[in-house]
Design a protein around this motif. Structure first.
Motif, mmCIF file in Angstrom:
data_model
loop_
_atom_site.group_PDB
_atom_site.id
_atom_site.type_symbol
_atom_site.label_atom_id
_atom_site.label_comp_id
_atom_site.label_asym_id
_atom_site.label_seq_id
_atom_site.Cartn_x
_atom_site.Cartn_y
_atom_site.Cartn_z
ATOM 1 N N GLY A 3 -3.215 14.701 4.358
ATOM 2 C CA GLY A 3 -3.305 13.466 3.736
ATOM 3 C C GLY A 3 -2.407 12.458 4.201
ATOM 4 N N MET A 4 -1.128 13.001 4.284
ATOM 5 C CA MET A 4 -0.175 12.398 5.077
ATOM 6 C C MET A 4 -0.600 11.717 6.362
ATOM 7 S SD MET A 4 2.578 10.808 4.669
ATOM 8 C CE MET A 4 3.853 11.362 3.638
ATOM 9 N N LYS A 32 0.022 12.654 -9.897
ATOM 10 C CA LYS A 32 -0.293 13.850 -9.519
ATOM 11 C C LYS A 32 -1.663 13.966 -8.935
ATOM 12 C CE LYS A 32 3.775 15.418 -10.084
ATOM 13 N NZ LYS A 32 4.878 15.247 -9.246
ATOM 14 N N SER A 33 -2.455 12.896 -8.555
ATOM 15 C CA SER A 33 -3.798 12.733 -8.103
ATOM 16 C C SER A 33 -3.897 11.965 -6.837
ATOM 17 C CB SER A 33 -4.439 12.111 -9.266
ATOM 18 O OG SER A 33 -4.229 10.739 -9.404
ATOM 19 N N THR A 34 -5.226 12.058 -6.529
ATOM 20 C CA THR A 34 -5.491 11.486 -5.038
ATOM 21 C C THR A 34 -5.816 9.752 -5.240
ATOM 22 O OG1 THR A 34 -7.913 11.732 -5.495
ATOM 23 C CG2 THR A 34 -6.391 13.815 -4.336
ATOM 24 N N VAL A 35 -5.932 9.091 -4.069
ATOM 25 C CA VAL A 35 -6.000 7.999 -4.247
ATOM 26 C C VAL A 35 -7.187 7.797 -2.968
ATOM 27 C CG1 VAL A 35 -5.271 5.615 -3.618
ATOM 28 C CG2 VAL A 35 -3.875 6.854 -4.695
ATOM 29 N N CYS A 36 -8.628 7.416 -3.762
ATOM 30 C CA CYS A 36 -9.619 7.354 -2.646
ATOM 31 C C CYS A 36 -9.796 8.735 -1.930
ATOM 32 C CB CYS A 36 -9.498 6.172 -1.690
ATOM 33 S SG CYS A 36 -9.271 4.579 -2.188
ATOM 34 N N GLY A 46 0.656 -1.404 -0.049
ATOM 35 C CA GLY A 46 -0.045 0.044 0.072
ATOM 36 C C GLY A 46 0.703 1.380 -0.003
ATOM 37 N N ILE A 47 1.889 1.344 0.653
ATOM 38 C CA ILE A 47 2.840 2.421 0.915
ATOM 39 C C ILE A 47 3.400 2.674 -0.560
ATOM 40 C CG2 ILE A 47 5.077 3.348 1.734
ATOM 41 C CD1 ILE A 47 4.465 2.021 4.304
ATOM 42 N N TYR A 48 3.985 1.750 -1.207
ATOM 43 C CA TYR A 48 4.611 1.794 -2.653
ATOM 44 C C TYR A 48 3.576 2.198 -3.489
ATOM 45 C CZ TYR A 48 8.654 -0.996 -1.029
ATOM 46 O OH TYR A 48 9.974 -1.592 -0.323
ATOM 47 N N TYR A 49 2.341 1.740 -3.616
ATOM 48 C CA TYR A 49 1.366 2.060 -4.493
ATOM 49 C C TYR A 49 0.966 3.464 -4.388
ATOM 50 C CZ TYR A 49 -2.750 2.458 -7.227
ATOM 51 O OH TYR A 49 -3.818 2.875 -8.232
ATOM 52 N N ILE A 50 0.452 3.909 -3.204
ATOM 53 C CA ILE A 50 0.038 5.309 -2.850
ATOM 54 C C ILE A 50 1.188 6.355 -3.212
ATOM 55 C CG2 ILE A 50 0.559 5.445 -0.551
ATOM 56 C CD1 ILE A 50 -2.256 6.725 -0.024
ATOM 57 N N VAL A 51 2.294 5.937 -2.951
ATOM 58 C CA VAL A 51 3.237 7.120 -3.203
ATOM 59 C C VAL A 51 3.727 7.039 -4.743
ATOM 60 C CG1 VAL A 51 5.766 7.488 -3.085
ATOM 61 C CG2 VAL A 51 4.577 6.861 -0.969
ATOM 62 N N LEU A 52 3.740 6.101 -5.508
ATOM 63 C CA LEU A 52 4.109 6.113 -6.747
ATOM 64 C C LEU A 52 2.792 6.474 -7.510
ATOM 65 C CD1 LEU A 52 5.938 2.496 -7.401
ATOM 66 C CD2 LEU A 52 6.828 4.863 -7.341
ATOM 67 N N HIS A 53 1.628 6.216 -7.155
ATOM 68 C CA HIS A 53 0.520 6.792 -7.913
ATOM 69 C C HIS A 53 0.496 8.171 -7.711
ATOM 70 C CE1 HIS A 53 -3.683 7.879 -8.329
ATOM 71 N NE2 HIS A 53 -3.933 6.912 -9.056
ATOM 72 N N SER A 54 0.731 8.852 -6.503
ATOM 73 C CA SER A 54 0.374 10.137 -6.163
ATOM 74 C C SER A 54 1.663 10.934 -6.936
ATOM 75 C CB SER A 54 0.806 10.521 -4.688
ATOM 76 O OG SER A 54 1.041 11.896 -4.560
ATOM 77 N N VAL A 55 2.856 10.370 -6.816
ATOM 78 C CA VAL A 55 3.883 11.096 -7.735
ATOM 79 C C VAL A 55 3.866 11.137 -9.206
ATOM 80 C CG1 VAL A 55 6.495 10.769 -8.194
ATOM 81 C CG2 VAL A 55 5.661 10.679 -6.038
ATOM 82 N N HIS A 56 3.396 9.968 -9.801
ATOM 83 C CA HIS A 56 3.420 9.689 -11.145
ATOM 84 C C HIS A 56 2.269 10.503 -12.076
ATOM 85 C CE1 HIS A 56 6.440 6.181 -10.983
ATOM 86 N NE2 HIS A 56 6.952 7.418 -10.969
#
Length: 221
Positions: A197-198, A184-188, A172-182
């Motif tokens: 958010g953090m 530039k949007s939210t997750v859920c 989950g940590i890996y995904y949410i960080v990579l999703h946010s960085v790549h």
């Protein structure tokens, strides 16, 4: 000055120059990785970024793979954190495995979000077949076994699959960080690039660990 002193001074100078050059090459790997991604990790690109003769990569590291491996080992959060944990486990701290896990995961979240190079390394690890990354991953698994051996003794006889819980949290940590960085949007609808958010993610990590450990604690008598 005697010949002995001259020889020692020359040796120390050569040693310092070698260490400086090795440092430049290792740093150059990170810069190239950040700017060009893993396809850009070539001898030409790295030696140019470091400003040194490309032949020194082979002379000081043996080959390009060994240079890249040296860089990755110095940047891999889980490898360094697990190595530092050996003394922690040996002292059987009062906070136990839950306290250690909480600290490890929260630090990993912050470090991974701010570490562009590690983001590139992880993307490389999961998107491309690589002997280097395979070996690093296998070594990380062996070192993680140190922690789980410690936790197994603490949780002996209790029905908690801690490995599965940690797997989900790490993924989950890996995904949410990579999703946010790549993207530039939210997750859920959570934006981890903001303090609010953090903090929500950190609080949930603590809660999940709390729920897991509390689920197998003996009820108060």
């Amino acid at each position: 000055m005697t010949d002995k002193h001259q020889s020692r001074k020359k040796y120390q100078g050569e040693k310092n120059n070698k260490e400086r050059t090795m440092g430049k090459l290792i740093a150059a790997v990170g810069k190239v990785l950040k700017e060009k991604g893993y396809p850009g990790l070539t001898i030409a690109n790295i030696s140019k970024e470091a400003g040194v003769d490309r032949k020194l990569i082979g002379l000081y590291f043996g080959n390009l793979d060994k240079l890249v491996e040296t860089y990755i080992r110095g940047k891999d959060y889980w490898l360094s954190a697990t190595m530092n944990a050996v003394e922690y486990f040996g002292n059987a701290p009062e906070v136990g495995s839950r306290g250690f896990l909480e600290s490890l995961l929260l630090n990993q979240l912050e470090d991974f979000l701010s570490n562009t190079e590690m983001q590139k390394i992880l993307a490389w690890q999961i998107c491309e077949e690589s002997v280097i990354m395979s070996e690093i991953s296998q070594e990380r698994e062996k070192m993680s076994a140190l922690f789980f051996a410690f936790a197994d003794k603490e949780l002996q006889g209790k029905d908690l699959d801690l490995r599965a819980v940690v797997t989900i949290l790490v993924a989950g940590i890996y995904y949410i960080v990579l999703h946010s960085v790549h993207t530039k949007s939210t997750v859920c609808e959570i934006d981890i690039s903001t303090p609010e958010g953090m903090n929500r993610i950190k609080t949930s990590i603590k809660n999940i660990l709390g729920w897991a450990y509390n689920s197998v604690e003996e009820p108060a008598g």
